[in-house]
Design an enzyme around this catalytic site. Structure first.
Site, short mmCIF file in Angstrom:
data_model
loop_
_atom_site.label_atom_id
_atom_site.label_comp_id
_atom_site.label_asym_id
_atom_site.label_seq_id
_atom_site.Cartn_x
_atom_site.Cartn_y
_atom_site.Cartn_z
CG ASP A 17 -2.05 -1.26 1.49
OD1 ASP A 17 -1.89 -2.04 0.16
OD2 ASP A 17 -2.75 -1.20 2.06
CG HIS A 61 -14.78 -0.23 1.86
ND1 HIS A 61 -13.83 0.01 3.15
CD2 HIS A 61 -14.72 -1.31 1.23
CE1 HIS A 61 -13.82 -1.42 3.09
NE2 HIS A 61 -13.98 -2.24 2.14
CE LYS A 115 -4.01 -4.55 1.42
NZ LYS A 115 -4.66 -3.16 2.06
CB CYS A 160 -1.97 -3.07 5.42
SG CYS A 160 -3.62 -2.54 5.18
C1 VGL Z 1 -4.37 0.45 5.70
C2 VGL Z 1 -6.06 1.39 7.20
C3 VGL Z 1 -7.22 1.13 6.37
C4 VGL Z 1 -3.19 0.07 5.54
C5 VGL Z 1 -5.56 0.23 4.95
O1 VGL Z 1 -2.68 0.04 4.57
O2 VGL Z 1 -2.44 -0.04 6.45
N1 VGL Z 1 -4.88 0.98 7.03
N2 VGL Z 1 -6.75 0.76 5.03
#
Ligand code: VGL
Ligand code: ZN
Length: 212
Positions: A17, A61, A115, A160
């Site tokens: 991410d 979401h 994802k 994540c």
């Molecule tokens: C993430 C919170 C919500 C991450 C993704 O990449 O850690 N954290 N969505």
């Protein structure tokens, strides 16, 4: 002494991410998030196998606080799969915030896993969504490609990155988190809990120098 780690064809670098919304100025900025980019790029040069994940949500979401009237970001709600943190709206699919950081060397990647695209389930882990059952498909890829050791980098360390490392370890892979190529959010002790969990599960924490 040469500490350089020998990377094999059975090793994979998982880059979690590294997207605009998790970097400075983004909707869910992780402090210093963009600082992982040069580190990730350097490490990625050593790996034949590089996989990126991309948080990729619809606008409606379930993890977005504005979709729950009266709720504020970083409060939690109870869903059928457990406690869910409510986040600011982030990484909406197709938006600039969901794009990879412009300096990330995405050409090195042979797979991009998206994802969090199901409205009703969040997905921190690159392997399983937050219900712990719905697969992203990455586990099958790792097994079919006969990858054995997973090196994890990216954002955010305590969400994540953590859940991805844990799921890979539980699935039987050797797992190492390259800590200086990660940054955390730290919501009330989540970074300390992450380190404890890594110790409990036998997930190694390694430094960047070993790869340079
Ligand atoms: C993430 C919170 C919500 C991450 C993704 O990449 O850690 N954290 N969505
Ligand atoms: Zn998200």
């Amino acid at each position: 002494m040469n500490l350089a780690m020998k990377i094999s064809d059975h090793d994979v670098l998982l880059v979690i991410d590294v997207q605009n919304d998790f970097c400075t100025g983004g909707a869910l900025a992780v402090p210093g998030g963009e600082k992982v980019v040069p580190a990730v790029n350097r490490i990625a040069q050593k790996f034949a196998n590089v996989v990126l994940t991309q948080d990729w949500h619809p606008e409606d979401h379930v993890s977005f606080a504005p979709n729950h009237p009266g709720k504020q970001p970083f409060q939690t709600i109870e869903l059928d799969y457990g406690i869910q943190v409510l986040w600011p709206t982030h990484c909406v699919k197709g938006t600039a915030g969901a794009e990879f950081h412009r300096d990330l060397d995405i050409a090195r990647a042979n797979l991009v896993v998206r994802k969090g695209f199901r409205r009703g389930i969040d997905s921190y882990s690159a392997l399983f969504e937050n219900d712990k059952r719905t697969p992203t498909g990455l586990l099958g890829y790792l097994r079919e490609r006969e990858l054995k050791t997973v090196f994890v980098t990216g954002l955010a360390l305590d969400f994540c990155v953590r859940f991805s490392a844990e799921d890979a370890r539980k699935a039987g892979f050797e797992v190492a988190v390259i800590e200086d190529a990660c940054r955390g959010i730290d919501l009330g002790g989540t970074v300390a809990a992450t380190h404890q969990s890594f110790r409990d599960l036998g997930i190694s924490v390694v430094g960047l120098e070993a790869f340079l």
